[in-house]
Design a protein around this motif. Structure first.
Motif, mmCIF file in Angstrom:
data_model
loop_
_atom_site.group_PDB
_atom_site.id
_atom_site.type_symbol
_atom_site.label_atom_id
_atom_site.label_comp_id
_atom_site.label_asym_id
_atom_site.label_seq_id
_atom_site.Cartn_x
_atom_site.Cartn_y
_atom_site.Cartn_z
ATOM 1 N N MET A 1 0.821 -1.220 0.000
ATOM 2 C CA MET A 1 0.000 0.000 0.000
ATOM 3 C C MET A 1 0.850 1.264 0.000
ATOM 4 S SD MET A 1 -3.027 -0.786 -0.371
ATOM 5 C CE MET A 1 -3.952 0.682 -0.024
ATOM 6 N N ALA A 2 2.122 1.075 0.381
ATOM 7 C CA ALA A 2 2.987 2.255 0.477
ATOM 8 C C ALA A 2 3.046 2.975 -0.855
ATOM 9 C CB ALA A 2 4.388 1.843 0.907
ATOM 10 N N ASP A 3 3.064 2.205 -1.960
ATOM 11 C CA ASP A 3 3.181 2.890 -3.246
ATOM 12 C C ASP A 3 1.896 3.647 -3.604
ATOM 13 O OD1 ASP A 3 1.888 0.474 -3.568
ATOM 14 O OD2 ASP A 3 2.489 0.299 -5.681
ATOM 15 N N VAL A 4 0.747 3.158 -3.117
ATOM 16 C CA VAL A 4 -0.513 3.896 -3.345
ATOM 17 C C VAL A 4 -0.438 5.265 -2.667
ATOM 18 C CG1 VAL A 4 -2.991 3.942 -2.865
ATOM 19 C CG2 VAL A 4 -1.902 1.811 -3.633
ATOM 20 N N TYR A 5 0.051 5.244 -1.441
ATOM 21 C CA TYR A 5 0.223 6.486 -0.672
ATOM 22 C C TYR A 5 1.128 7.457 -1.446
ATOM 23 C CZ TYR A 5 1.652 9.444 3.260
ATOM 24 O OH TYR A 5 1.924 10.510 4.074
ATOM 25 N N ASP A 6 2.255 6.905 -1.963
ATOM 26 C CA ASP A 6 3.188 7.747 -2.727
ATOM 27 C C ASP A 6 2.529 8.313 -3.986
ATOM 28 O OD1 ASP A 6 5.205 7.442 -0.950
ATOM 29 O OD2 ASP A 6 6.135 5.726 -1.979
ATOM 30 N N ILE A 7 1.711 7.452 -4.635
ATOM 31 C CA ILE A 7 1.043 7.904 -5.864
ATOM 32 C C ILE A 7 0.107 9.083 -5.561
ATOM 33 C CG2 ILE A 7 -0.705 7.245 -7.581
ATOM 34 C CD1 ILE A 7 0.569 4.387 -7.446
ATOM 35 N N VAL A 8 -0.654 8.945 -4.449
ATOM 36 C CA VAL A 8 -1.583 10.033 -4.090
ATOM 37 C C VAL A 8 -0.802 11.306 -3.789
ATOM 38 C CG1 VAL A 8 -3.265 10.815 -2.391
ATOM 39 C CG2 VAL A 8 -3.383 8.483 -3.285
ATOM 40 N N LEU A 9 0.269 11.159 -2.993
ATOM 41 C CA LEU A 9 1.094 12.333 -2.659
ATOM 42 C C LEU A 9 1.635 13.003 -3.917
ATOM 43 C CD1 LEU A 9 3.387 11.851 0.465
ATOM 44 C CD2 LEU A 9 1.377 13.322 0.125
ATOM 45 N N LEU A 10 2.181 12.176 -4.818
ATOM 46 C CA LEU A 10 2.753 12.715 -6.054
ATOM 47 C C LEU A 10 1.675 13.421 -6.883
ATOM 48 C CD1 LEU A 10 5.235 12.861 -7.997
ATOM 49 C CD2 LEU A 10 4.249 10.858 -9.141
ATOM 50 N N THR A 11 0.479 12.795 -6.950
ATOM 51 C CA THR A 11 -0.617 13.392 -7.715
ATOM 52 C C THR A 11 -0.975 14.778 -7.162
ATOM 53 O OG1 THR A 11 -1.463 11.175 -8.050
ATOM 54 C CG2 THR A 11 -2.958 12.985 -8.553
ATOM 55 N N LEU A 12 -1.073 14.827 -5.809
ATOM 56 C CA LEU A 12 -1.411 16.110 -5.177
ATOM 57 C C LEU A 12 -0.316 17.140 -5.436
ATOM 58 C CD1 LEU A 12 -2.906 14.901 -1.756
ATOM 59 C CD2 LEU A 12 -4.136 15.854 -3.714
ATOM 60 N N LYS A 13 0.954 16.682 -5.333
ATOM 61 C CA LYS A 13 2.079 17.604 -5.543
ATOM 62 C C LYS A 13 2.045 18.153 -6.971
ATOM 63 C CE LYS A 13 6.538 16.192 -5.844
ATOM 64 N NZ LYS A 13 7.862 15.733 -5.381
ATOM 65 N N VAL A 14 1.882 17.253 -7.932
ATOM 66 C CA VAL A 14 1.851 17.676 -9.340
ATOM 67 C C VAL A 14 0.683 18.645 -9.573
ATOM 68 C CG1 VAL A 14 1.330 16.837 -11.666
ATOM 69 C CG2 VAL A 14 3.072 15.692 -10.286
#
Lengths: 228, 355
Positions: A1-14
């Motif tokens: 699930m860690a990568d899902v968390y990273d994906i959401v963070l990256l999406t928000l950052k972008v």
């Protein structure tokens, strides 16, 4: 699930960085289109709207040509250590560019709604154009500006075509939610991951749209002098 | 008091829908009422002085400063003209409170003297309130405070009472009559109410169709007003307030005679004037009893002038003051009226507003 968390963070950052970068341009173009009359106004308006109607792949290709390692602007920014190609910054640039027309439209309408009579009253009181912008245009257009930001942000969250063309789908660098959904779909046994990513996408969209509605309503009340 | 002209408009022309503004005029440190029917160019004239409009030709200057000279391509923007202006509507910024709205036109801290002005306007208790909840009268007071707080060198009031209810009007008119004469700057007060103009201003300027047709002190303009516009002849009668009745009727003396008028806002012993519209006056060759017109002043016919459409202007002398009445020519014949004849001038208490 860690990568899902990273994906959401990256999406928000972008999304944030893209919209934040597009905002000054959206304000400038919105203001110019609303308040000034000049030759070529319709053309400028059309150019700003282009990313909205052009195939996203074409937008991505143009970005690659201009901001890629061999592009004029890409080389220019590289001097300052800013690299767009295949980086999250490039994803933010693509997101900002496709968000721009969606931001300009409500912001322009917001500036158009500014009361000319108040503008006159302020100029008689000795206020210059910049001061009037701060005192009158900006507060009056604030709900519209917020609406533009949210709309742009929502669009940026879902950006796909221009991003994948310009910066590819690199996990932890350029792979935002929609790119991750697409990539997961192509892997076997990833039904659960797709479900999670899709649910998160929907949740993010709903939260931003509902949140913006409430915020715009509150600010609009305050600006009309109905707040406490 | 400096009586040399402060604002000079020379050869000003401005094309507007329905008329061409074409004026040459001067304003000095007095209160001038700019009167005339709707759409005759009153507001355009104010906007030209304020710098909100640019004329096609002409020159506007104030004392030594040239505001605008089309020949020399000079145009000073509104923000540099140091003008206080109150519009027909308050034009307050809705997202700021009252105090912030007032402070907008003033960059320094508000002085005690200015606080006194705010107090006199009766808006001290509103200073921290949002402007959204203000009544029309309160909002216009705030707009007035905003215009007056910056020690402007010209004050322009564009029908400042037009959007206010009657009770609010009375209070602001009182304020105007007390405060405006003390300013000692050119004050231009646009209105189409002669009552308002008579109470506030010492000078009258009458506009018609983009042109200034009369300009002078109030009595002179009023006496000539009829010549300018037959259907609007109005005369002024002055006297002193003698009595105030509990039924709101005041008795005023006009020479040796008395008239009954509405007593609101009047004080015993004070001077008081009436504007009499020529069409409202009834002439009678003898006292009529049991009639609802409460006033019958005796006067003498000094002139009879033929007007268009079978109408006649009868000029009367009442206690040394001239009053005009318009009646039909046929009435003159039937009543056998002649110059020099004594006659009674009848009018209703309600038909005149004393000030």
């Amino acid at each position: 699930m860690a990568d899902v968390y990273d994906i959401v963070l990256l999406t928000l950052k972008v999304g944030f960085v893209g919209v934040l970068g597009a905002l000054p341009f959206a304000l400038l173009f919105g203001y110019i289109l609303a308040r000034w009359d000049f030759w070529g106004k319709a053309i400028l308006s059309a150019i700003i709207m282009l990313p909205l109607v052009m195939p996203p792949v074409v937008t991505g290709l143009i970005l690659l040509d201009l901001f890629g390692p061999n592009g004029i602007l890409g080389q220019f920014f590289a001097q300052f250590g800013i690299i767009f190609a295949f980086r999250w910054t490039g994803a933010a640039l693509a997101a900002g560019l496709v968000a721009l027309p969606l931001m300009v439209r409500p912001i322009r309408q917001g500036f158009e709604a500014v009361d000319d009579e108040l503008y006159e009253a302020l100029s008689v009181m000795g206020q210059g154009r910049w001061k009037i912008f701060i005192l009158l245009d900006l507060p009056t257009a604030l709900p519209a500006i917020l609406a533009g930001i949210i709309l742009g942000f929502a669009k940026a969250l879902g950006e796909f075509g221009a991003t994948i063309t310009f910066v590819a789908s690199i996990p932890n660098e350029t792979q935002t939610l929609s790119l991750a959904v697409f990539s997961a779909l192509q892997q076997p046994d990833s039904a659960l991951k797709v479900l999670i990513l899709v649910s998160l996408s929907i949740a993010l969209s709903v939260i931003s749209v509902v949140g913006s509605e409430l915020l715009v309503q509150k600010i609009s009340d305050k600006i009309k002098g109905r707040g406490k | 008091m400096n009586s040399s002209p402060q604002i000079i408009l020379q050869g000003i022309k401005l094309k507007r829908k329905g008329f061409m503004l074409d004026v040459n005029c001067q304003f000095n440190n007095k209160i001038t009422a700019l009167i005339g029917e709707n759409g005759c160019g009153k507001t355009s004239l104010l906007r030209l002085i304020a710098g909100l409009e640019k004329p096609e030709t002409g020159k506007i200057s104030q004392s030594e400063q040239v505001f605008c000279d089309i020949k020399k391509r000079a145009f000073i923007k509104a923000k540099y003209r140091n003008i206080g202006m109150v519009f027909q509507t308050p034009r307050l910024l809705p997202h700021l409170n009252v105090l912030k709205n007032i402070s907008l036109s003033f960059s320094q801290k508000i002085s005690i003297e200015q606080m006194g002005m705010i107090e006199n306007l009766g808006i001290t208790h509103l200073l921290d309130k949002p402007v959204g909840g203000l009544s029309g009268g309160e909002a216009q007071r705030v707009a007035l405070a905003r215009a007056m707080i910056r020690n402007c060198s010209i004050l322009l009031l564009d029908e400042p009472l037009s959007a206010i209810d009657v009770s609010g009007k009375e209070g602001l008119l009182d304020y105007f009559t007390k405060v405006l004469p003390l300013l000692n700057i050119p004050v231009i007060y646009v209105t189409h109410s002669l009552e308002e103009a008579g109470r506030v201003a010492s000078d009258f300027m009458l506009m018609h169709n983009g042109k200034i047709i009369l300009h002078g002190d109030a009595p002179t303009v009023l006496s000539q007003y009829g010549k300018a516009r037959h259907d609007g002849i109005v005369s002024k009668l002055s006297g002193n307030v003698m009595k105030l009745g509990s039924d709101k009727i005041a008795t005023m003396s006009i020479g040796k005679q008395q008239a009954q008028v509405m007593g609101m806002g009047l004080k015993i012993g004070a001077k008081c004037s009436l504007n009499l519209w020529a069409r409202d006056i009834i002439l009678a060759s003898q006292i009529v009893k049991n009639i609802s017109a409460r006033n019958a002043l005796s006067g003498k016919i000094v002139n009879i002038k033929n007007l268009a459409n079978g109408q006649v202007e009868v000029v009367l002398d009442i206690e040394g003051q001239q009053v005009s009445a318009i009646i039909m020519a046929r009435t003159i014949k039937e009543m056998e009226l002649v110059i020099g004849q004594e006659i009674f001038v009848l009018f209703k208490t309600l038909a005149v507003q004393p000030y």
